[in-house]
Write a protein that holds these residues in place. Sequence first.
Motif, mmCIF file in Angstrom:
data_model
loop_
_atom_site.group_PDB
_atom_site.id
_atom_site.type_symbol
_atom_site.label_atom_id
_atom_site.label_comp_id
_atom_site.label_asym_id
_atom_site.label_seq_id
_atom_site.Cartn_x
_atom_site.Cartn_y
_atom_site.Cartn_z
ATOM 1 N N SER A 38 -18.624 106.292 -38.279
ATOM 2 C CA SER A 38 -17.648 106.085 -37.207
ATOM 3 C C SER A 38 -18.396 105.958 -35.884
ATOM 4 C CB SER A 38 -16.664 107.242 -37.139
ATOM 5 O OG SER A 38 -17.318 108.398 -36.640
ATOM 6 N N ARG A 40 -17.723 107.383 -33.064
ATOM 7 C CA ARG A 40 -17.928 108.719 -32.485
ATOM 8 C C ARG A 40 -18.996 109.496 -33.230
ATOM 9 N NH1 ARG A 40 -12.005 110.914 -30.566
ATOM 10 N NH2 ARG A 40 -11.557 109.079 -29.297
ATOM 11 N N THR A 68 -14.114 95.080 -38.944
ATOM 12 C CA THR A 68 -13.438 96.292 -38.521
ATOM 13 C C THR A 68 -12.006 96.261 -39.013
ATOM 14 O OG1 THR A 68 -14.810 96.396 -36.539
ATOM 15 C CG2 THR A 68 -12.790 97.694 -36.519
ATOM 16 N N GLY A 73 -11.979 101.885 -40.111
ATOM 17 C CA GLY A 73 -13.370 101.884 -39.689
ATOM 18 C C GLY A 73 -14.047 100.537 -39.809
ATOM 19 N N CYS A 74 -15.373 100.579 -39.761
ATOM 20 C CA CYS A 74 -16.191 99.374 -39.819
ATOM 21 C C CYS A 74 -16.921 99.311 -41.151
ATOM 22 C CB CYS A 74 -17.199 99.374 -38.675
ATOM 23 S SG CYS A 74 -16.439 99.348 -37.040
#
Length: 125
Positions: A38, A40, A68, A73-74
Amino acid sequence: MEIFINNHASIPIYEQISSQIKALIINGELKAGEALPSIRGLAKSLHISVLTVQKSYDVLQKDGFIETTAGKGCFVSAQNQDFYIEEQQKKIEDRFVEAIEIARASGINLDKLIGLLKLLYEEDE
């Protein structure tokens, strides 16, 4: 996935991150469909701003390396490796054209040019 940041490098941190992730994808260490950390989480582990990681992921997405999905998420894109290799080959071709022009203007023949290329290519192996 390990990412190393050099705070003293002239390359911006977001480019360091995106280029390392590209390399992991190209080398097959990150597979198509695999989730990236993530934004973050990666920012926290690297002790950098969330905005810097976001910029890295934006570059990766723009270049077609990741996709994405909102709320999920990615993920590594399935269509990235061929595109990247083609892009790199084009850059190499452009530099070869420049080197050939310099060699011709300097009277350096093809055999010497090939020898120089081989020497430089094998130097770091």
